[in-house]
Motif scaffolding. Structure first.
Motif, PDB file in Angstrom:
ATOM      1  N   THR A 136       6.963   4.115  11.685  1.00  0.00           N
ATOM      2  CA  THR A 136       7.639   4.321  10.413  1.00  0.00           C
ATOM      3  C   THR A 136       8.199   2.993   9.932  1.00  0.00           C
ATOM      4  OG1 THR A 136       9.659   4.906  11.569  1.00  0.00           O
ATOM      5  CG2 THR A 136       8.237   6.722  10.881  1.00  0.00           C
ATOM      6  N   THR A 137       8.520   2.913   8.671  1.00  0.00           N
ATOM      7  CA  THR A 137       9.059   1.689   8.102  1.00  0.00           C
ATOM      8  C   THR A 137      10.472   1.441   8.630  1.00  0.00           C
ATOM      9  OG1 THR A 137       9.896   2.912   6.211  1.00  0.00           O
ATOM     10  CG2 THR A 137       7.747   1.866   5.952  1.00  0.00           C
ATOM     11  N   VAL A 138      10.979   0.253   8.385  1.00  0.00           N
ATOM     12  CA  VAL A 138      12.334  -0.101   8.807  1.00  0.00           C
ATOM     13  C   VAL A 138      13.304   0.931   8.226  1.00  0.00           C
ATOM     14  CG1 VAL A 138      14.144  -1.839   8.662  1.00  0.00           C
ATOM     15  CG2 VAL A 138      11.756  -2.543   8.938  1.00  0.00           C
ATOM     16  N   GLY A 139      14.147   1.489   9.050  1.00  0.00           N
ATOM     17  CA  GLY A 139      15.086   2.509   8.607  1.00  0.00           C
ATOM     18  C   GLY A 139      14.499   3.906   8.609  1.00  0.00           C
ATOM     19  N   GLY A 140      13.224   4.023   8.995  1.00  0.00           N
ATOM     20  CA  GLY A 140      12.592   5.339   9.082  1.00  0.00           C
ATOM     21  C   GLY A 140      12.400   6.011   7.739  1.00  0.00           C
ATOM     22  N   LEU A 141      12.152   5.234   6.682  1.00  0.00           N
ATOM     23  CA  LEU A 141      12.047   5.805   5.342  1.00  0.00           C
ATOM     24  C   LEU A 141      10.696   6.431   5.046  1.00  0.00           C
ATOM     25  CD1 LEU A 141      13.907   3.003   3.365  1.00  0.00           C
ATOM     26  CD2 LEU A 141      14.808   5.200   4.145  1.00  0.00           C
ATOM     27  N   GLY A 142       9.691   6.147   5.850  1.00  0.00           N
ATOM     28  CA  GLY A 142       8.381   6.721   5.597  1.00  0.00           C
ATOM     29  C   GLY A 142       7.298   5.985   6.341  1.00  0.00           C
ATOM     30  N   LEU A 143       6.062   6.408   6.137  1.00  0.00           N
ATOM     31  CA  LEU A 143       4.935   5.785   6.815  1.00  0.00           C
ATOM     32  C   LEU A 143       4.670   4.386   6.279  1.00  0.00           C
ATOM     33  CD1 LEU A 143       2.467   8.799   6.937  1.00  0.00           C
ATOM     34  CD2 LEU A 143       3.911   7.923   8.775  1.00  0.00           C
ATOM     35  N   GLU A 144       4.008   3.586   7.103  1.00  0.00           N
ATOM     36  CA  GLU A 144       3.641   2.242   6.674  1.00  0.00           C
ATOM     37  C   GLU A 144       2.574   2.307   5.584  1.00  0.00           C
ATOM     38  OE1 GLU A 144       3.667  -0.979   9.754  1.00  0.00           O
ATOM     39  OE2 GLU A 144       3.113   0.751  10.970  1.00  0.00           O
ATOM     40  N   GLY A 145       2.549   1.288   4.741  1.00  0.00           N
ATOM     41  CA  GLY A 145       1.535   1.201   3.710  1.00  0.00           C
ATOM     42  C   GLY A 145       0.471   0.194   4.098  1.00  0.00           C
ATOM     43  N   VAL A 146      -0.803   0.558   3.900  1.00  0.00           N
ATOM     44  CA  VAL A 146      -1.924  -0.330   4.174  1.00  0.00           C
ATOM     45  C   VAL A 146      -2.794  -0.391   2.927  1.00  0.00           C
ATOM     46  CG1 VAL A 146      -3.995  -0.690   5.574  1.00  0.00           C
ATOM     47  CG2 VAL A 146      -1.934   0.237   6.628  1.00  0.00           C
ATOM     48  N   THR A 147      -3.135  -1.604   2.508  1.00  0.00           N
ATOM     49  CA  THR A 147      -4.073  -1.794   1.404  1.00  0.00           C
ATOM     50  C   THR A 147      -5.079  -2.865   1.814  1.00  0.00           C
ATOM     51  OG1 THR A 147      -2.632  -3.416   0.341  1.00  0.00           O
ATOM     52  CG2 THR A 147      -2.446  -1.145  -0.413  1.00  0.00           C
ATOM     53  N   ALA A 148      -6.211  -2.903   1.113  1.00  0.00           N
ATOM     54  CA  ALA A 148      -7.232  -3.904   1.400  1.00  0.00           C
ATOM     55  C   ALA A 148      -7.957  -4.275   0.122  1.00  0.00           C
ATOM     56  CB  ALA A 148      -8.222  -3.357   2.419  1.00  0.00           C
ATOM     57  N   HIS A 149      -8.425  -5.511   0.066  1.00  0.00           N
ATOM     58  CA  HIS A 149      -9.271  -6.001  -1.016  1.00  0.00           C
ATOM     59  C   HIS A 149     -10.527  -6.545  -0.367  1.00  0.00           C
ATOM     60  CE1 HIS A 149      -5.840  -5.702  -3.728  1.00  0.00           C
ATOM     61  NE2 HIS A 149      -5.138  -6.375  -2.851  1.00  0.00           N
ATOM     62  N   TYR A 150     -11.700  -6.132  -0.855  1.00  0.00           N
ATOM     63  CA  TYR A 150     -12.952  -6.556  -0.231  1.00  0.00           C
ATOM     64  C   TYR A 150     -14.102  -6.430  -1.216  1.00  0.00           C
ATOM     65  CZ  TYR A 150     -13.209  -1.490   0.553  1.00  0.00           C
ATOM     66  OH  TYR A 150     -13.211  -0.126   0.398  1.00  0.00           O
ATOM     67  N   TRP A 151     -15.205  -7.098  -0.895  1.00  0.00           N
ATOM     68  CA  TRP A 151     -16.374  -7.120  -1.771  1.00  0.00           C
ATOM     69  C   TRP A 151     -17.358  -6.013  -1.375  1.00  0.00           C
ATOM     70  CZ3 TRP A 151     -16.281 -10.089  -5.973  1.00  0.00           C
ATOM     71  CH2 TRP A 151     -15.367 -11.126  -6.008  1.00  0.00           C
ATOM     72  N   ILE A 152     -17.859  -5.284  -2.389  1.00  0.00           N
ATOM     73  CA  ILE A 152     -18.880  -4.266  -2.167  1.00  0.00           C
ATOM     74  C   ILE A 152     -20.057  -4.561  -3.102  1.00  0.00           C
ATOM     75  CG2 ILE A 152     -17.273  -2.484  -1.389  1.00  0.00           C
ATOM     76  CD1 ILE A 152     -17.447  -1.249  -4.203  1.00  0.00           C
ATOM     77  N   PRO A 153     -21.237  -4.064  -2.751  1.00  0.00           N
ATOM     78  CA  PRO A 153     -22.415  -4.316  -3.614  1.00  0.00           C
ATOM     79  C   PRO A 153     -22.274  -3.655  -4.982  1.00  0.00           C
ATOM     80  CG  PRO A 153     -23.060  -3.210  -1.564  1.00  0.00           C
ATOM     81  CD  PRO A 153     -21.569  -3.331  -1.563  1.00  0.00           C
TER      82      PRO A 153
END
Length: 75
Positions: free
Chosen positions: A58-75
């Motif tokens: 969980t995030t600092v302070g237990g406020l919620g789940l961690e966030g994950v994002t990504a930027h990548y190249w697709i055809p």
């Protein structure tokens, strides 16, 4: 084209996420966890699956789940 995965929805276990598409091999993938760009020593990618060295919590302070994002190249 550059693909922005915001956010990545499919969490696999407590260490991995599955991208919505497979990045073009040999192109750069940018991965962010809780808004911070991670160096590639913190994660590995196989096809569309990103696995993190450090398990999710969980995030600092237990406020919620961690966030994950990504930027990548697709055809």
């Amino acid at each position: 084209s550059l693909h922005d995965a915001l956010p990545i929805y499919l969490i696999v276990g407590n260490t991995s996420v599955n991208l919505s598409a497979i990045p073009i091999p040999g192109t750069q993938v940018f991965v962010y966890r809780n808004g911070l760009e991670l160096p590639q020593i913190e994660w590995i990618i196989a096809g569309s699956l990103i696995t993190f060295v450090t398990p999710f919590s969980t995030t600092v302070g237990g406020l919620g789940l961690e966030g994950v994002t990504a930027h990548y190249w697709i055809p």
